[in-house]
Design a protein around this motif. Sequence first.
Motif, PDB file in Angstrom:
ATOM      1  N   GLY A  57      -2.953   6.390   2.613  1.00 12.64           N
ATOM      2  CA  GLY A  57      -1.615   6.139   3.122  1.00 12.64           C
ATOM      3  C   GLY A  57      -1.680   5.419   4.435  1.00 12.64           C
ATOM      4  N   ASP A  58      -0.641   5.614   5.207  1.00 16.70           N
ATOM      5  CA  ASP A  58      -0.492   4.898   6.461  1.00 16.70           C
ATOM      6  C   ASP A  58      -1.323   5.575   7.548  1.00 16.70           C
ATOM      7  OD1 ASP A  58       1.301   2.829   7.873  1.00 16.70           O
ATOM      8  OD2 ASP A  58       1.391   4.608   9.145  1.00 16.70           O
ATOM      9  N   LEU A  59      -2.143   4.792   8.230  1.00 24.71           N
ATOM     10  CA  LEU A  59      -3.080   5.325   9.217  1.00 24.71           C
ATOM     11  C   LEU A  59      -2.379   6.121  10.314  1.00 24.71           C
ATOM     12  CD1 LEU A  59      -6.052   5.266  10.192  1.00 24.71           C
ATOM     13  CD2 LEU A  59      -5.547   3.116  11.351  1.00 24.71           C
ATOM     14  N   LEU A  60      -1.417   5.499  10.971  1.00 26.51           N
ATOM     15  CA  LEU A  60      -0.720   6.155  12.084  1.00 26.51           C
ATOM     16  C   LEU A  60      -0.001   7.405  11.603  1.00 26.51           C
ATOM     17  CD1 LEU A  60       0.256   6.091  15.048  1.00 26.51           C
ATOM     18  CD2 LEU A  60       2.206   4.749  14.267  1.00 26.51           C
ATOM     19  N   GLY A 104      -3.897  -1.849  13.586  1.00 25.83           N
ATOM     20  CA  GLY A 104      -2.857  -2.375  12.720  1.00 25.83           C
ATOM     21  C   GLY A 104      -2.829  -1.634  11.418  1.00 25.83           C
ATOM     22  N   ASP A 105      -2.335  -2.316  10.406  1.00 26.68           N
ATOM     23  CA  ASP A 105      -2.147  -1.701   9.106  1.00 26.68           C
ATOM     24  C   ASP A 105      -3.475  -1.711   8.346  1.00 26.68           C
ATOM     25  OD1 ASP A 105       0.025  -0.871   7.073  1.00 26.68           O
ATOM     26  OD2 ASP A 105      -1.253  -2.298   6.009  1.00 26.68           O
ATOM     27  N   LEU A 106      -3.870  -0.523   7.849  1.00 28.36           N
ATOM     28  CA  LEU A 106      -5.162  -0.350   7.194  1.00 28.36           C
ATOM     29  C   LEU A 106      -5.353  -1.317   6.023  1.00 28.36           C
ATOM     30  CD1 LEU A 106      -7.707   1.446   7.060  1.00 28.36           C
ATOM     31  CD2 LEU A 106      -6.418   3.020   5.617  1.00 28.36           C
ATOM     32  N   LEU A 107      -4.425  -1.289   5.083  1.00 27.67           N
ATOM     33  CA  LEU A 107      -4.542  -2.129   3.892  1.00 27.67           C
ATOM     34  C   LEU A 107      -4.553  -3.604   4.273  1.00 27.67           C
ATOM     35  CD1 LEU A 107      -4.552  -2.365   0.776  1.00 27.67           C
ATOM     36  CD2 LEU A 107      -2.061  -2.422   0.884  1.00 27.67           C
ATOM     37  N   SER A 142      -5.632   3.206  14.930  1.00 26.38           N
ATOM     38  CA  SER A 142      -4.172   3.179  15.047  1.00 26.38           C
ATOM     39  C   SER A 142      -3.765   2.633  16.413  1.00 26.38           C
ATOM     40  CB  SER A 142      -3.589   4.573  14.823  1.00 26.38           C
ATOM     41  OG  SER A 142      -4.086   5.467  15.792  1.00 26.38           O
ATOM     42  N   ILE A 161       9.489   9.986   8.666  1.00 21.86           N
ATOM     43  CA  ILE A 161       8.322   9.828   9.549  1.00 21.86           C
ATOM     44  C   ILE A 161       8.305  10.907  10.631  1.00 21.86           C
ATOM     45  CG2 ILE A 161       7.186   8.308  11.240  1.00 21.86           C
ATOM     46  CD1 ILE A 161       8.270   5.911   9.650  1.00 21.86           C
ATOM     47  N   LEU A 177       6.950   5.132  16.131  1.00 21.47           N
ATOM     48  CA  LEU A 177       7.198   5.529  14.743  1.00 21.47           C
ATOM     49  C   LEU A 177       6.409   4.679  13.754  1.00 21.47           C
ATOM     50  CD1 LEU A 177      11.025   6.121  14.123  1.00 21.47           C
ATOM     51  CD2 LEU A 177       9.202   7.817  14.015  1.00 21.47           C
ATOM     52  N   TYR A 178       6.440   3.367  13.928  1.00 26.22           N
ATOM     53  CA  TYR A 178       5.884   2.474  12.910  1.00 26.22           C
ATOM     54  C   TYR A 178       4.444   2.047  13.178  1.00 26.22           C
ATOM     55  CZ  TYR A 178      10.808   1.715  11.455  1.00 26.22           C
ATOM     56  OH  TYR A 178      12.091   1.864  11.029  1.00 26.22           O
ATOM     57  N   LYS A 220       4.509  -4.492   8.248  1.00 26.00           N
ATOM     58  CA  LYS A 220       5.603  -3.705   7.657  1.00 26.00           C
ATOM     59  C   LYS A 220       6.557  -3.193   8.731  1.00 26.00           C
ATOM     60  CE  LYS A 220       2.569  -1.368   5.415  1.00 26.00           C
ATOM     61  NZ  LYS A 220       1.880  -0.316   4.630  1.00 26.00           N
ATOM     62  N   LYS A 248       6.542   3.394   5.279  1.00 17.98           N
ATOM     63  CA  LYS A 248       7.114   2.086   5.613  1.00 17.98           C
ATOM     64  C   LYS A 248       7.291   1.222   4.367  1.00 17.98           C
ATOM     65  CE  LYS A 248       4.031   1.680   8.786  1.00 17.98           C
ATOM     66  NZ  LYS A 248       3.094   1.130   9.789  1.00 17.98           N
ATOM     67  N   GLU A 292      -7.883  -4.543   5.829  1.00 18.73           N
ATOM     68  CA  GLU A 292      -8.940  -4.584   4.805  1.00 18.73           C
ATOM     69  C   GLU A 292      -8.825  -5.849   3.958  1.00 18.73           C
ATOM     70  OE1 GLU A 292      -8.867  -1.063   2.408  1.00 18.73           O
ATOM     71  OE2 GLU A 292      -9.748   0.188   3.985  1.00 18.73           O
ATOM     72  N   LEU A 319      10.601  -4.069   9.236  1.00 19.17           N
ATOM     73  CA  LEU A 319      11.653  -3.062   9.405  1.00 19.17           C
ATOM     74  C   LEU A 319      12.408  -3.295  10.714  1.00 19.17           C
ATOM     75  CD1 LEU A 319       9.585  -0.020   8.107  1.00 19.17           C
ATOM     76  CD2 LEU A 319      11.644  -0.940   7.007  1.00 19.17           C
ATOM     77  N   GLU A 345      -2.493  10.182  10.914  1.00 15.16           N
ATOM     78  CA  GLU A 345      -3.028  10.723  12.172  1.00 15.16           C
ATOM     79  C   GLU A 345      -1.998  11.607  12.856  1.00 15.16           C
ATOM     80  OE1 GLU A 345      -4.331   7.590  14.739  1.00 15.16           O
ATOM     81  OE2 GLU A 345      -6.115   7.167  13.559  1.00 15.16           O
ATOM     82  N   ARG A 346      -0.746  11.170  12.807  1.00 15.75           N
ATOM     83  CA  ARG A 346       0.313  11.949  13.445  1.00 15.75           C
ATOM     84  C   ARG A 346       0.491  13.294  12.751  1.00 15.75           C
ATOM     85  NH1 ARG A 346       4.669   8.157  14.752  1.00 15.75           N
ATOM     86  NH2 ARG A 346       4.124   7.545  12.649  1.00 15.75           N
ATOM     87  N   GLY A 381       0.829  -1.203   0.000  1.00 13.95           N
ATOM     88  CA  GLY A 381       0.000   0.000   0.000  1.00 13.95           C
ATOM     89  C   GLY A 381       0.868   1.259   0.000  1.00 13.95           C
ATOM     90  N   TYR A 382       0.223   2.413   0.276  1.00 17.73           N
ATOM     91  CA  TYR A 382       0.913   3.702   0.249  1.00 17.73           C
ATOM     92  C   TYR A 382       1.557   3.997   1.599  1.00 17.73           C
ATOM     93  CZ  TYR A 382      -1.810   4.161  -3.978  1.00 17.73           C
ATOM     94  OH  TYR A 382      -2.345   3.935  -5.212  1.00 17.73           O
ATOM     95  N   VAL A 411      -8.904   8.060   6.698  1.00 22.13           N
ATOM     96  CA  VAL A 411      -7.728   7.575   5.978  1.00 22.13           C
ATOM     97  C   VAL A 411      -8.179   6.366   5.164  1.00 22.13           C
ATOM     98  CG1 VAL A 411      -5.373   6.714   6.173  1.00 22.13           C
ATOM     99  CG2 VAL A 411      -6.222   8.368   7.847  1.00 22.13           C
ATOM    100  N   LEU A 412      -8.051   6.476   3.858  1.00 23.88           N
ATOM    101  CA  LEU A 412      -8.502   5.418   2.950  1.00 23.88           C
ATOM    102  C   LEU A 412      -7.306   4.601   2.495  1.00 23.88           C
ATOM    103  CD1 LEU A 412     -10.629   7.941   0.888  1.00 23.88           C
ATOM    104  CD2 LEU A 412     -11.621   6.081   2.236  1.00 23.88           C
ATOM    105  N   SER A 413      -7.513   3.326   2.203  1.00 29.10           N
ATOM    106  CA  SER A 413      -6.393   2.526   1.693  1.00 29.10           C
ATOM    107  C   SER A 413      -6.127   2.866   0.235  1.00 29.10           C
ATOM    108  CB  SER A 413      -6.668   1.034   1.865  1.00 29.10           C
ATOM    109  OG  SER A 413      -7.814   0.667   1.150  1.00 29.10           O
TER     110      SER A 413
END
Lengths: 234, 234
Positions: free
Chosen positions: A129-132, B129-132, B154, A100, B60-61, B66, A66, B135, B70, A135-136, A62-63, A152-154
Amino acid sequence: MDLDFTNITTIGFDADDTLWVNETYFRRAEDEFAGLLEDFETKNTVDQELFKMEMRNLDLYGYGIKGFMLSMIESALELSNQRVSQQTIGRILQIGKDMIAHRLELLDGVEEVLSSLHGKYRLLVLTKGDLLDQERKLEKSGLMDYFHHVEVLSDKKESNYSRLLEHLEIPVEEFLMVGNSLKSDVLPILNIGARAVHVPFHTTWAHEQVDPSEHYNSHLTLGNLRELLKYVNG
Amino acid sequence: MDLDFTNITTIGFDADDTLWVNETYFRRAEDEFAGLLEDFETKNTVDQELFKMEMRNLDLYGYGIKGFMLSMIESALELSNQRVSQQTIGRILQIGKDMIAHRLELLDGVEEVLSSLHGKYRLLVLTKGDLLDQERKLEKSGLMDYFHHVEVLSDKKESNYSRLLEHLEIPVEEFLMVGNSLKSDVLPILNIGARAVHVPFHTTWAHEQVDPSEHYNSHLTLGNLRELLKYVNG
């Protein structure tokens, strides 16, 4: 081109490169990445191969930053025939972590536009993009209070938008989307019968570029977000 | 302990290790990771150092595969004093990609429970967790049609739950959460005045473990999700 926005009750804003700088940091990271691999390949080849790697991994990762970090590492191994140093791998991790943690830079006019639309429209943030990470960034931006809802959409395809408007009970004819990406913020929105305003950013990721032969409905393009106030009731 | 669930109108389900197997794949990945580094350190040290690295990087992550990938790469560099081979780095990337692409394994009783509650309650999925990735798992699960709403958070702290219930206009006294993590699915829910049922999974990530000295309200623990039907109107 329908420039009568009197029906509009809800305005959705893209975030990256619409509210704040984003793509610039990816470009800088790519430059540093190419520098790290200059013993193996030209900058041009590194850029192209990294982009191909990102596209190959897009369905999986995904976007977001990471996935970008993981694709840089995989590209570095591949481009160097597994000879890239362990120190370079460590440096790539650090490039991503710095991205980040980077301080947030609001784009010109954002605060002014949001504060003058606030209370007159339902304002949304619709980002992918990445949810966290998103949000940050929103937290850092100090803009949270202007928005009624953040999603936040995937991905930003027609179906993602349709589902969301339905879920939020927003009629398409009352919805206006504002963003820097023709591909993600404008075309799918026009295709579902809502309206969109394009505010280009000076840098566009190759993946977001639209084939110029593609046909689409006309739409309004602004030089600066501040100009939005001329068209809606700011 | 209030076992009268007659007020309940909405039931939220955690996803990983409540609806489907998840932690097992992380444990397997950690075992393979320790095997890759056996020339440098004992499995025990590798496990501990990887966990510390994940905790150091969590802000951070965030949660998800993902970030785990890392952290494995960064741990491998650190534990080997930068001597881990490039092939091993490549292998770590592959471990993570295999986790993302892994086929989904529903837990026992899930389908039966959801189909018998469907139509009688508003059913939600509340996962972090990770959105994508989340889903995609939901898509693979074939369970989508049972749910009124899916939310990927998140984090699962009290504030995340309160905001969500408010946004969805669900009164706390009508909400029941079901999940395998005391720390994420039960305690914060009890603390905001809603109700929660704990359905333990045989494996719990160290980060999700609760200090046994922590005090909390009593709650119902089930041996199997299917037993939920004895307490709510299935």
